[in-house]
Motif scaffolding. Structure first.
Motif, PDB file in Angstrom:
ATOM      1  N   SER A  71       1.736  -9.734  -9.721  1.00  0.00           N
ATOM      2  CA  SER A  71       2.397 -10.744 -10.556  1.00  0.00           C
ATOM      3  C   SER A  71       2.324 -12.115  -9.899  1.00  0.00           C
ATOM      4  N   ASP A  72       2.336 -12.161  -8.569  1.00  0.00           N
ATOM      5  CA  ASP A  72       2.030 -13.382  -7.817  1.00  0.00           C
ATOM      6  C   ASP A  72       0.650 -13.144  -7.219  1.00  0.00           C
ATOM      7  N   THR A  73      -0.369 -13.670  -7.885  1.00  0.00           N
ATOM      8  CA  THR A  73      -1.741 -13.344  -7.495  1.00  0.00           C
ATOM      9  C   THR A  73      -2.106 -13.818  -6.093  1.00  0.00           C
ATOM     10  N   THR A  74      -1.384 -14.782  -5.562  1.00  0.00           N
ATOM     11  CA  THR A  74      -1.690 -15.245  -4.210  1.00  0.00           C
ATOM     12  C   THR A  74      -1.050 -14.368  -3.135  1.00  0.00           C
ATOM     13  N   HIS A  75      -0.151 -13.468  -3.552  1.00  0.00           N
ATOM     14  CA  HIS A  75       0.506 -12.568  -2.605  1.00  0.00           C
ATOM     15  C   HIS A  75       0.605 -11.160  -3.187  1.00  0.00           C
ATOM     16  N   PRO A  76      -0.524 -10.446  -3.375  1.00  0.00           N
ATOM     17  CA  PRO A  76      -0.452  -9.066  -3.869  1.00  0.00           C
ATOM     18  C   PRO A  76       0.442  -8.220  -2.969  1.00  0.00           C
ATOM     19  N   GLN A  77       1.297  -7.418  -3.590  1.00  0.00           N
ATOM     20  CA  GLN A  77       2.255  -6.602  -2.850  1.00  0.00           C
ATOM     21  C   GLN A  77       1.932  -5.125  -3.010  1.00  0.00           C
ATOM     22  N   VAL A  78       1.715  -4.432  -1.894  1.00  0.00           N
ATOM     23  CA  VAL A  78       1.501  -2.988  -1.937  1.00  0.00           C
ATOM     24  C   VAL A  78       2.826  -2.343  -2.327  1.00  0.00           C
ATOM     25  N   ARG A  79       2.798  -1.529  -3.385  1.00  0.00           N
ATOM     26  CA  ARG A  79       4.004  -0.840  -3.866  1.00  0.00           C
ATOM     27  C   ARG A  79       3.986   0.643  -3.561  1.00  0.00           C
ATOM     28  N   GLY A  80       2.790   1.233  -3.508  1.00  0.00           N
ATOM     29  CA  GLY A  80       2.714   2.664  -3.251  1.00  0.00           C
ATOM     30  C   GLY A  80       1.315   3.080  -2.868  1.00  0.00           C
ATOM     31  N   THR A  81       1.192   4.322  -2.372  1.00  0.00           N
ATOM     32  CA  THR A  81      -0.108   4.852  -1.966  1.00  0.00           C
ATOM     33  C   THR A  81      -0.227   6.307  -2.393  1.00  0.00           C
ATOM     34  N   LEU A  82      -1.469   6.730  -2.579  1.00  0.00           N
ATOM     35  CA  LEU A  82      -1.781   8.143  -2.791  1.00  0.00           C
ATOM     36  C   LEU A  82      -2.746   8.542  -1.690  1.00  0.00           C
ATOM     37  N   ALA A  83      -2.262   9.343  -0.764  1.00  0.00           N
ATOM     38  CA  ALA A  83      -3.084   9.810   0.351  1.00  0.00           C
ATOM     39  C   ALA A  83      -3.869  11.043  -0.089  1.00  0.00           C
ATOM     40  N   THR A  84      -5.019  11.255   0.532  1.00  0.00           N
ATOM     41  CA  THR A  84      -5.807  12.461   0.285  1.00  0.00           C
ATOM     42  C   THR A  84      -6.219  13.048   1.626  1.00  0.00           C
ATOM     43  N   ALA A  85      -6.766  14.253   1.573  1.00  0.00           N
ATOM     44  CA  ALA A  85      -7.322  14.883   2.768  1.00  0.00           C
ATOM     45  C   ALA A  85      -8.844  14.775   2.769  1.00  0.00           C
ATOM     46  N   LEU A  86      -9.401  13.958   1.856  1.00  0.00           N
ATOM     47  CA  LEU A  86     -10.849  13.812   1.721  1.00  0.00           C
ATOM     48  C   LEU A  86     -11.368  12.711   2.637  1.00  0.00           C
ATOM     49  N   THR A  87     -12.499  12.955   3.264  1.00  0.00           N
ATOM     50  CA  THR A  87     -13.167  11.917   4.043  1.00  0.00           C
ATOM     51  C   THR A  87     -13.761  10.905   3.078  1.00  0.00           C
ATOM     52  N   GLN A  88     -13.569   9.611   3.352  1.00  0.00           N
ATOM     53  CA  GLN A  88     -14.148   8.552   2.531  1.00  0.00           C
ATOM     54  C   GLN A  88     -15.553   8.268   3.015  1.00  0.00           C
ATOM     55  N   GLY A  89     -16.525   8.376   2.131  1.00  0.00           N
ATOM     56  CA  GLY A  89     -17.901   8.108   2.528  1.00  0.00           C
ATOM     57  C   GLY A  89     -18.823   8.155   1.323  1.00  0.00           C
ATOM     58  N   THR A  90     -20.102   8.123   1.573  1.00  0.00           N
ATOM     59  CA  THR A  90     -21.083   8.190   0.496  1.00  0.00           C
ATOM     60  C   THR A  90     -21.057   9.591  -0.109  1.00  0.00           C
ATOM     61  N   GLY A  91     -20.653   9.672  -1.370  1.00  0.00           N
ATOM     62  CA  GLY A  91     -20.601  10.956  -2.065  1.00  0.00           C
ATOM     63  C   GLY A  91     -19.304  11.711  -1.896  1.00  0.00           C
TER      64      GLY A  91
END
Length: 143
Positions: A71-91
């Motif tokens: 809502s304030d584009t110059t200060h995006p605020q993290v409100r929540g997260t969804l964690a996973t057990a997956l490795t982030q990578g290609t594919g």
């Protein structure tokens, strides 16, 4: 890196800041105007109205989704997260993400894990609502 542009403002996935806001109203002279209140390793972004989601990885290399209030584009605020057990990578992990037109669901291409539907209607508590195995690799998603 993912970018969402609307009304001369680009929301950019950023390894250093998570999500950065860039004024691109003058394409010859883009100007960084803000970043997320809590840095994270962001890659892909989607935005509808005052809600945005960013995907990326934790310091341990695991795929994660962040829900932000822009809502304030110059200060995006993290409100929540969804964690996973997956490795982030290609594919593996989050390959791309989009939001439904009302901004209540994120739909993510999860590589070898297919498609995920994530309820972000309560930004502080995103919930995985459904998955679809595709029998291949999901690289992108659009609604």
């Amino acid at each position: 890196m993912g970018i969402h542009v609307a009304s001369g403002l680009a929301m950019v996935g950023s390894a250093e800041f998570g999500m950065s806001a860039v004024d691109v109203s003058n394409p010859a002279l883009p100007v960084a105007v803000g970043g997320a209140n809590a840095p994270f390793h962001g890659q892909y972004v989607a935005r509808v109205g005052t809600r945005a989601v960013a995907t990326g990885q934790t310091d341990a290399g695991l795929a994660q989704l962040w829900v932000l209030d822009v809502s304030d584009t110059t200060h995006p605020q993290v409100r929540g997260t969804l964690a996973t057990a997956l490795t982030q990578g290609t594919g593996t992990g989050f390959q791309r993400v989009t939001l439904t037109p009302n901004g209540t669901y994120a739909v993510a291409a999860m590589g070898t894990q297919g498609l995920w539907v994530i309820d972000v209607s309560v930004p502080t508590a995103p919930v995985l609502r459904g998955t679809l195995a595709l029998g291949g690799v999901a690289w992108g998603v659009a609604l």
